[in-house]
Design an enzyme around this catalytic site. Structure first.
Site, short mmCIF file in Angstrom:
data_model
loop_
_atom_site.label_atom_id
_atom_site.label_comp_id
_atom_site.label_asym_id
_atom_site.label_seq_id
_atom_site.Cartn_x
_atom_site.Cartn_y
_atom_site.Cartn_z
CB ILE A 50 -0.93 -0.02 1.24
CG1 ILE A 50 -1.85 -1.23 1.19
CG2 ILE A 50 -1.73 1.27 1.34
CD1 ILE A 50 -2.55 -1.55 2.52
CE1 TYR A 196 -1.54 -5.61 11.55
CE2 TYR A 196 -3.89 -6.13 11.52
CZ TYR A 196 -2.80 -5.46 11.00
OH TYR A 196 -2.98 -4.61 9.92
N1 NAP Z 1 -2.85 -5.68 3.67
C1 NAP Z 1 -3.94 -5.59 4.40
O1 NAP Z 1 -4.92 -6.34 4.20
C2 NAP Z 1 -4.06 -4.55 5.49
C3 NAP Z 1 -5.29 -4.44 6.16
C4 NAP Z 1 -5.42 -3.48 7.16
C5 NAP Z 1 -4.35 -2.66 7.46
N2 NAP Z 1 -3.17 -2.79 6.80
C6 NAP Z 1 -2.07 -1.89 7.17
O2 NAP Z 1 -1.54 -1.27 6.02
C7 NAP Z 1 -0.17 -0.93 6.23
C8 NAP Z 1 0.66 -1.36 5.03
O3 NAP Z 1 0.60 -2.77 4.95
P1 NAP Z 1 0.76 -3.58 3.58
O4 NAP Z 1 -0.41 -4.43 3.45
O5 NAP Z 1 1.13 -2.65 2.46
O6 NAP Z 1 1.98 -4.50 4.00
P2 NAP Z 1 3.30 -4.94 3.21
O7 NAP Z 1 3.07 -5.06 1.75
O8 NAP Z 1 3.81 -6.11 3.96
O9 NAP Z 1 4.26 -3.70 3.41
C9 NAP Z 1 4.69 -3.37 4.69
C10 NAP Z 1 5.68 -2.23 4.60
O10 NAP Z 1 6.12 -1.97 5.94
C11 NAP Z 1 7.53 -1.92 5.94
N3 NAP Z 1 8.08 -2.45 7.18
C12 NAP Z 1 7.84 -3.66 7.77
N4 NAP Z 1 8.61 -3.80 8.85
C13 NAP Z 1 9.36 -2.66 8.96
C14 NAP Z 1 10.35 -2.22 9.84
N5 NAP Z 1 10.79 -2.97 10.87
N6 NAP Z 1 10.90 -1.00 9.64
C15 NAP Z 1 10.52 -0.22 8.61
N7 NAP Z 1 9.58 -0.58 7.72
C16 NAP Z 1 9.02 -1.80 7.89
C17 NAP Z 1 7.99 -2.78 4.76
O11 NAP Z 1 9.19 -2.22 4.26
P3 NAP Z 1 10.64 -2.90 4.41
O12 NAP Z 1 10.47 -4.37 4.28
O13 NAP Z 1 11.44 -2.22 3.34
O14 NAP Z 1 11.13 -2.51 5.76
C18 NAP Z 1 6.88 -2.56 3.74
O15 NAP Z 1 7.17 -1.48 2.89
C19 NAP Z 1 0.23 -1.60 7.55
O16 NAP Z 1 0.24 -0.66 8.59
C20 NAP Z 1 -0.88 -2.62 7.78
O17 NAP Z 1 -1.07 -2.90 9.15
C21 NAP Z 1 -3.00 -3.71 5.81
#
Ligand code: NAP
Length: 308
Positions: A50, A196
């Site tokens: 995202i 979570y």
């Molecule tokens: N996907 C869903 O269904 C969903 C639903 C509700 C809410 N969300 C929220 O949306 C947000 C984005 O999630 P996403 O679905 O896009 O997940 P994603 O594709 O797994 O991406 C997560 C991002 O967070 C970064 N990240 C993870 N651990 C980190 C760390 N220790 N330090 C710095 N950066 C870190 C990763 O970058 P690096 O690996 O480069 O560090 C990556 O760019 C999150 O807050 C999640 O809780 C997602």
């Protein structure tokens, strides 16, 4: 004839359901946007999912800084976006958050929009570098410290803002969450699938508390649910392939999942509700805890020497 009617009604319902999951009318609607050409935007976790979609769609901004660990995933893409730059940030380590903030202040003149997007969903119990439960540490504590430390960098302008990407999962938290267990690094008694949710509840409280803390400034604060999105976070559940059509139906693409973040980053502040939790670009509610978690988090960071 009856069969044909039933088939038509069924198909229309399925299509309407899918459109709703994609974000409903707000996915297609053109919203009023503030000018971005003088804005500096920081997006954590912009290296994937995202966050990367959010960065691309905001690329009319003067400058976008993507903060994360793994630049390799987007290195070639960055060549096409000269105004997007990468800075290393590890939210698993509070010392690194401190270093990041110092570096940010040295290299950037200002910050207009901060999007705390990075997040994790652990399937097993883990700790951060400083020994906090990891979902809580990466999703809540580090973004809190980052935001607090960068407050003096955020312009006190009409369109300045802070966004916390939370999740609808916050509603699945236990009725009474004792956040002090997390802050005091005590054993966590909650079942793994609630962990979570609790970190995301902390994000929702964080947004309303920062909004309250900044109430005498122009800086507004919002939080949101992006939808259930097909990113690495969801893919780690490794659904059986026969479930693929169902998973597809009930989820969004990362591009669709970025819509509410973009909306909250670009709508004029006066049209948004300060401190509110949004879903599909609609304000749902303001969820507050009398700043209890906020105050205790400040105390914790003072005790650890992270803030004065
Ligand atoms: N996907 C869903 O269904 C969903 C639903 C509700 C809410 N969300 C929220 O949306 C947000 C984005 O999630 P996403 O679905 O896009 O997940 P994603 O594709 O797994 O991406 C997560 C991002 O967070 C970064 N990240 C993870 N651990 C980190 C760390 N220790 N330090 C710095 N950066 C870190 C990763 O970058 P690096 O690996 O480069 O560090 C990556 O760019 C999150 O807050 C999640 O809780 C997602």
């Amino acid at each position: 004839m009856n069969k044909l009617l039933a088939l038509s009604v069924g198909s229309i319902s399925l299509i309407a359901g899918k459109l709703k999951i994609m974000g409903g009318i707000n996915y297609f609607k053109k919203h009023e946007e503030i000018a971005l050409n003088d804005k500096t935007i920081l997006i954590t976790g912009g290296t994937d999912g995202i966050g990367w979609e959010t960065a691309k769609k905001l690329s009319k901004a003067k400058s976008i800084i993507i903060a994360g660990r793994n630049v390799e995933r987007i290195k070639s893409e960055l060549l096409n976006h000269k105004n997007i730059q990468f800075m290393y940030l590890d939210l698993n380590d509070l010392d690194n958050v401190q270093d990041f903030c110092q570096k940010f202040k040295k290299t950037q003149n200002k910050l207009d929009i901060l999007i705390n997007n990075a997040g994790i969903y652990n399937l097993e119990f883990k700790l951060t570098k400083q020994g906090f439960e990891q979902n809580f540490g990466v999703n809540y504590l580090s973004p809190f410290l980052l935001t607090y430390n960068l407050l003096d960098q955020i312009t006190n302008e009409q369109e300045s803002r802070i966004i916390f990407v939370a999740s609808r999962a916050h509603t699945d938290s236990p009725r009474q969450v004792d956040f002090n267990l997390y802050l005091n690094q005590e054993p966590i008694p909650y079942p793994w699938h609630k962990i979570y949710a609790i970190s995301k509840l902390a994000n929702v409280y964080e947004a309303s508390s920062f909004a309250n803390y900044l109430k005498n400034t122009n800086i507004k604060v919002y939080t949101l649910h992006p939808g259930v999105v097909r990113t690495n976070m969801l893919n780690q559940f490794k659904f059986h392939s026969f479930l693929a059509p169902i998973v597809w139906y009930f989820t969004k693409t990362p591009e669709q999942g970025s819509v509410t973040s973009i909306f909250l980053a670009t709508q004029p502040n006066q049209k948004l509700k300060n401190g509110y939790y949004y879903k599909d670009c609609i304000p749902k509610y303001l969820k507050e805890d009398n700043n209890l978690l906020f105050d205790n988090t400040i105390k914790l960071f003072k005790k650890f020497g992270y803030i004065k």
